[in-house]
Design an enzyme around this catalytic site. Structure first.
Site, PDB file in Angstrom:
ATOM      1  N   ARG A  37     -40.639   0.699 -15.216  1.00 31.59           N
ATOM      2  CA  ARG A  37     -41.836   0.514 -14.381  1.00 31.59           C
ATOM      3  C   ARG A  37     -43.041   1.269 -14.923  1.00 31.59           C
ATOM      4  NH1 ARG A  37     -38.936   0.283  -8.420  1.00 31.59           N
ATOM      5  NH2 ARG A  37     -38.694  -1.975  -8.484  1.00 31.59           N
ATOM      6  N   LYS A 201     -26.022 -14.265   1.271  1.00 32.45           N
ATOM      7  CA  LYS A 201     -26.105 -14.906   2.589  1.00 32.45           C
ATOM      8  C   LYS A 201     -27.152 -16.004   2.698  1.00 32.45           C
ATOM      9  CE  LYS A 201     -24.446 -11.054   5.279  1.00 32.45           C
ATOM     10  NZ  LYS A 201     -24.824  -9.974   6.180  1.00 32.45           N
ATOM     11  N   GLY A 355     -34.866  -8.403  -8.042  1.00 35.68           N
ATOM     12  CA  GLY A 355     -33.622  -8.001  -7.401  1.00 35.68           C
ATOM     13  C   GLY A 355     -32.407  -8.289  -8.263  1.00 35.68           C
ATOM     14  N   GLY A 378     -38.130  -7.948  -2.840  1.00 39.68           N
ATOM     15  CA  GLY A 378     -38.606  -8.476  -1.558  1.00 39.68           C
ATOM     16  C   GLY A 378     -39.892  -9.274  -1.715  1.00 39.68           C
TER      17      GLY A 378
HETATM   18  P1  AMP Z   1     -28.454 -11.082  -2.446  1.00 41.92           P
HETATM   19  O1  AMP Z   1     -28.899  -9.659  -2.295  1.00 41.92           O
HETATM   20  O2  AMP Z   1     -28.409 -11.842  -1.181  1.00 41.92           O
HETATM   21  O3  AMP Z   1     -29.227 -11.797  -3.538  1.00 41.92           O
HETATM   22  O4  AMP Z   1     -26.952 -11.037  -2.915  1.00 41.92           O
HETATM   23  C1  AMP Z   1     -26.533 -10.474  -4.127  1.00 41.92           C
HETATM   24  C2  AMP Z   1     -25.097 -10.105  -3.996  1.00 41.92           C
HETATM   25  O5  AMP Z   1     -24.351 -11.253  -3.642  1.00 41.92           O
HETATM   26  C3  AMP Z   1     -24.504  -9.579  -5.278  1.00 41.92           C
HETATM   27  O6  AMP Z   1     -24.196  -8.239  -5.118  1.00 41.92           O
HETATM   28  C4  AMP Z   1     -23.245 -10.428  -5.461  1.00 41.92           C
HETATM   29  O7  AMP Z   1     -22.118  -9.667  -5.814  1.00 41.92           O
HETATM   30  C5  AMP Z   1     -23.053 -11.036  -4.096  1.00 41.92           C
HETATM   31  N1  AMP Z   1     -22.316 -12.299  -4.156  1.00 41.92           N
HETATM   32  C6  AMP Z   1     -22.552 -13.360  -4.938  1.00 41.92           C
HETATM   33  N2  AMP Z   1     -21.612 -14.311  -4.757  1.00 41.92           N
HETATM   34  C7  AMP Z   1     -20.748 -13.827  -3.844  1.00 41.92           C
HETATM   35  C8  AMP Z   1     -19.561 -14.330  -3.254  1.00 41.92           C
HETATM   36  N3  AMP Z   1     -19.079 -15.523  -3.584  1.00 41.92           N
HETATM   37  N4  AMP Z   1     -18.933 -13.563  -2.332  1.00 41.92           N
HETATM   38  C9  AMP Z   1     -19.420 -12.354  -2.008  1.00 41.92           C
HETATM   39  N5  AMP Z   1     -20.539 -11.827  -2.531  1.00 41.92           N
HETATM   40  C10 AMP Z   1     -21.198 -12.539  -3.437  1.00 41.92           C
END
Ligand code: AMP
Length: 398
Positions: A37, A201, A355, A378
């Site tokens: 950064r 999610k 992210g 974010g």
């Molecule tokens: P996000 O912060 O919503 O972008 O989610 C990122 C996280 O989702 C990462 O740490 C991944 O390990 C997790 N992730 C991706 N695919 C899966 C899955 N099939 N089951 C559980 N966690 C997951």
């Protein structure tokens, strides 16, 4: 189209310029462990120095929550920035940020000098966009430059409030790049335009799915969120990540895609494990075979990886946010690698939202093959949701 004034549109010779940077670097025992950064902030700072501005830098670091916590002081950043710039950086060590030290340091500046203020979040008003602190910051300068994309989705004193009390507020090079790629490329893409969404999610990305479905030609869904879509289609997903409350939403999105003639791709197979562990027993199952209780899908399967890589091949713009699986575990990284590789190989504008996907591209060695990797997690998500970012809006229009 976002058309904001930048550091190229102003004359700063002899002027006091307050620059909001993103110096929120990881520290361990007072040592900076990742200086990306700081390096990313150099072009804007160097330009202002070269143009003869009096360059006053400010940033937040961590979450001191309105207290002057010594372990979150920006002092180590001043030392490192001086080395990176090859000139002194005077650190104004005020617990109140704009205190006697800062005022005296700014008063003593010559053209081309650099001063760094203390952590803006030492002041509780910072994150509340309070008037008093905004005015204090503005009192130090004649021109304001915002180069901190990572906080652009928040309205704080040091990126939004201050602009109300300064006549000239522009964006820096880093911010401009984010606006060009995330804002303008997404809103006015070269087609075919493909978006790839993954991560854990559905619930955290509903607005992104909604907004992108309006704009893309193809929307690809992977990661944990795909299982809610698979369940909505009636497939057995075992103990995979699942959000029951979003099943109807997933159905609606699939119907919306069909009605609009857009492709919405969901996995055709899954790499599953018998526990959440890199050394778990694994198997690959098709959607129709499905998963029984005791098994959870941790990556897209090989057929899906091929399908997604093919879907990206002819694209002219690709935006990716969120890993295809638990890429942090090597046995469940293949899907994410396949997507990153496919993006790296095509002749297109390839953009990675910040992210986890940015971390994945870096960790897997594809970072230098992408057109743009956003520096804000974010903030980049909110851009993809089609929202106006207060930190961007606050800058003067061209
Ligand atoms: P996000 O912060 O919503 O972008 O989610 C990122 C996280 O989702 C990462 O740490 C991944 O390990 C997790 N992730 C991706 N695919 C899966 C899955 N099939 N089951 C559980 N966690 C997951």
């Amino acid at each position: 189209m976002l058309n904001k004034k930048s550091v190229d549109d102003i004359n700063v010779k002899g002027k006091k310029v307050l620059v909001r940077c993103d110096f929120n670097v990881p520290l361990q025992d007072g040592k900076i462990t990742d200086e990306n950064r700081l390096v990313a902030a150099l072009p804007t700072i160097k330009k202002l120095i070269a143009d003869g501005g009096k360059v006053i830098l400010c940033s937040h670091l961590g979450k001191p929550k309105g207290e002057a916590k010594p372990e979150l002081s920006l002092a180590p950043v001043a030392v490192r920035m001086a080395e990176l710039l090859g000139q002194p950086v005077k650190f104004a060590a005020d617990a109140t940020v704009v205190g006697e030290n800062a005022k005296a340091a700014v008063e003593a500046m010559n053209d081309g000098d650099v001063v760094l203020l203390e952590n803006t979040r030492y002041r509780a008003e910072e994150t509340k966009n309070g008037e008093a602190f905004s005015k204090e910051l503005a009192s130090l300068c004649e021109v304001f430059v915002n180069d901190a994309f990572g906080t652009a989705h928040r309205a704080h004193c040091s990126n939004v409030g201050v602009t109300e009390y300064v006549d000239t507020a522009v964006v820096g090079y880093l911010m401009q790049k984010e606006i060009d790629f995330l804002g303008n490329a997404v809103n006015n893409p070269q087609r075919p335009f493909v978006a790839i969404l993954g991560g854990s999610k559905v619930s955290s990305k509903i607005s992104v799915i909604d907004n992108l479905l309006e704009k893309v030609d193809t929307l690809i869904i992977g990661g944990g969120m795909a299982f809610t879509f698979l369940a909505a289609k009636g497939y057995a997903i075992g103990d995979s990540l699942f959000e029951e409350d979003y099943v109807q939403y997933a159905k609606d999105m699939m119907a919306k895609a069909e009605a609009k003639g857009k492709k919405l791709l969901i996995p055709v197979d899954t790499k599953a494990a018998d526990k959440f562990d890199n050394n778990a027993n694994t198997k690959v199952v098709s959607d129709a075979e499905g998963l029984e209780a005791g098994w959870l899908g941790l990556d897209i399967g090989p057929k899906t990886a091929e399908l997604y890589a093919n879907a990206v091949k002819d694209a002219k713009t690709v935006v990716w946010n969120g890993p295809m699986g638990c890429f942090e575990m090597s046995n469940f990284a293949d899907g994410t690698i396949a997507v990153a590789k496919a993006m790296a190989e095509i002749d297109a504008t390839t953009i990675i939202g910040g992210g986890d996907s940015a971390a994945a591209a870096n960790q897997l060695g594809f970072a230098d093959k992408m057109t743009h990797i956003s520096t804000g997690g974010g903030a980049s998500l909110e851009f993809l949701e089609g929202k106006d970012l207060p930190g961007v809006v606050a800058a003067n229009d061209k």
